[in-house]
Design an enzyme around this catalytic site. Structure first.
Site, short mmCIF file in Angstrom:
data_model
loop_
_atom_site.label_atom_id
_atom_site.label_comp_id
_atom_site.label_asym_id
_atom_site.label_seq_id
_atom_site.Cartn_x
_atom_site.Cartn_y
_atom_site.Cartn_z
N LYS A 115 -5.78 -6.90 3.93
CA LYS A 115 -6.04 -6.04 5.10
C LYS A 115 -7.42 -5.39 5.00
O LYS A 115 -8.17 -5.35 5.96
CB LYS A 115 -4.94 -4.96 5.21
CG LYS A 115 -3.60 -5.52 5.68
CD LYS A 115 -2.43 -4.58 5.48
CE LYS A 115 -1.12 -5.28 5.84
NZ LYS A 115 0.08 -4.50 5.55
N GLN A 117 1.60 1.26 3.00
CA GLN A 117 2.21 -0.05 2.72
C GLN A 117 3.67 0.12 2.28
O GLN A 117 3.98 0.90 1.38
CB GLN A 117 1.40 -0.77 1.61
CG GLN A 117 1.87 -2.17 1.31
CD GLN A 117 1.67 -3.14 2.49
OE1 GLN A 117 0.64 -3.12 3.15
NE2 GLN A 117 2.66 -3.97 2.75
N ASP A 174 0.34 0.77 12.40
CA ASP A 174 1.43 -0.16 12.07
C ASP A 174 2.49 -0.16 13.18
O ASP A 174 3.34 -1.05 13.23
CB ASP A 174 2.10 0.27 10.76
CG ASP A 174 1.97 -0.80 9.68
OD1 ASP A 174 1.59 -1.94 10.02
OD2 ASP A 174 2.26 -0.49 8.51
#
Ligand SMILES: NC(=O)c1ccc[n+]([C@@H]2O[C@H](COP(=O)([O-])OP(=O)(O)OC[C@H]3O[C@@H](n4cnc5c(N)ncnc54)[C@H](OP(=O)(O)O)[C@@H]3O)[C@@H](O)[C@H]2O)c1
Length: 295
Positions: A54, A98, A121
């Site tokens: 990412k 994460q 997200d």
């Protein structure tokens, strides 16, 4: 029939090229550089590789990207304080924690603490609620990537029988919701299957579009689909190690058998995975535009 391969790698490359232009324009015209922070707690190798990918992608697009890695015993309070710091940092447009987090940390509490305007997200309840209502929001990255793959490959969703296997909060539930929205790329008739579904094959055989997000290698076999189906395989299952030490991956569908019947199919790797990361970048650019009154 041998299926058309829906390459996430190729589609993601096209979208990244579009984003590179967008990021350069933001800087040239508005002096805005999107900022992304990724927070990783612990040393899980899969999570490490996702976070690294990412950050690498963000940097390649011209996004300011910071990777924070915390020890596995980091307590919830410290993690919440860190999120709060980035919530208040105007240079940071997107915050990604994460998952999964270590067991001693309340995952929902941490996700809820992220400013919804920085929730790239798309997991914050405010964004999930707006998604369900069809309002403006950050779409969760994997379902968003699936929508783009379908749309850009010219797959008709309106009136299609879409069968989804898997009801997780990050893939199954949101993609089911997005496919039934009354708008372009939606308008499908959706069936959502899971471990309590009676006669899974009965449902999968009816699918015009089959989306597998199960986490079980090759659980969807050739005899479970009809001719001409479009298959989106979300599964990433580590089924062994190559001599090089690299993990051997398999999807949730039996690719070799199904590609002989399907009209189109995503490969694993190189299908949904690259799209997920790219949609995170798209959301980060969107967040930067929103924060600067440009959207
Ligand atoms: N490529 C990407 O970017 C990406 C992103 C996210 C996830 N993934 C991959 O996608 C897969 C799914 O991940 P997830 O997080 O969505 O899954 P998850 O949270 O593990 O949920 C799996 C779902 O599949 C259902 N299921 C499991 N076995 C089944 C069976 N035999 N028949 C029918 N349903 C079954 C479960 O049903 P119950 O609810 O009844 O337990 C559950 O709803 C994993 O391989 C993951 O690594 C890939």
């Amino acid at each position: 029939m041998s299926a058309k391969i829906l390459s996430g790698t190729e589609t993601a490359k096209t979208i990244r090229e579009e984003l590179t232009v967008e990021v350069a324009e933001l800087k040239d015209k508005h002096n805005v550089v999107p900022g992304l922070v990724t927070i990783l707690v612990g040393e899980d190798p899969a999570s490490q590789s996702y976070v690294t990918a990412k950050n690498k992608t963000a940097k390649a697009l011209g996004i300011n990207s910071e990777q924070v890695t915390l020890p596995v015993d980091t307590n919830e309070e410290d993690l919440l304080a860190l999120v709060e710091k980035y919530n208040n940092d105007a240079a940071v447009n997107g915050i990604l924690v994460q998952l999964p987090l270590p067991k001693h940390v309340n995952e929902a509490k941490v996700l809820d603490s992220i400013d919804p305007n920085k929730d790239v997200d798309g997991f914050h309840p405010v964004n999930v609620g707006n998604m369900v209502l069809g309002e403006k929001c950050f779409l969760p990255c994997t379902p968003h990537g699936i929508l783009e793959l379908l749309q850009r490959s010219g797959t008709e969703t309106s009136g299609a029988e879409v069968v989804i296997v898997g009801r997780s909060n990050i893939v199954g539930k949101p993609i089911a919701n997005l496919m039934l929205q009354k708008r372009e790329g939606g308008n499908a008739t959706v069936t959502l299957c899971h471990t309590r579904t009676k006669d899974l094959a009965f449902h999968t055989k009816r699918a015009d579009i089959l989306i597998a997000a199960v986490g079980v290698p090759k659980v969807i076999t050739g005899d479970m689909v009809k001719e001409g189906v479009v298959v989106i395989d979300v599964g990433v299952n580590r089924i062994g190690k190559a001599e090089s030490g690299k993990a051997i991956l398999a999807g949730d569908v039996d690719f070799d058998a199904i590609k002989e019947k399907a009209a189109a199919i995503t490969p694993v790797p190189g299908g949904v995975g690259p799209m997920t990361i790219t949609m995170l970048m798209k959301n980060t650019v969107q967040a930067a535009k929103m924060a600067n009154g440009l959207l």
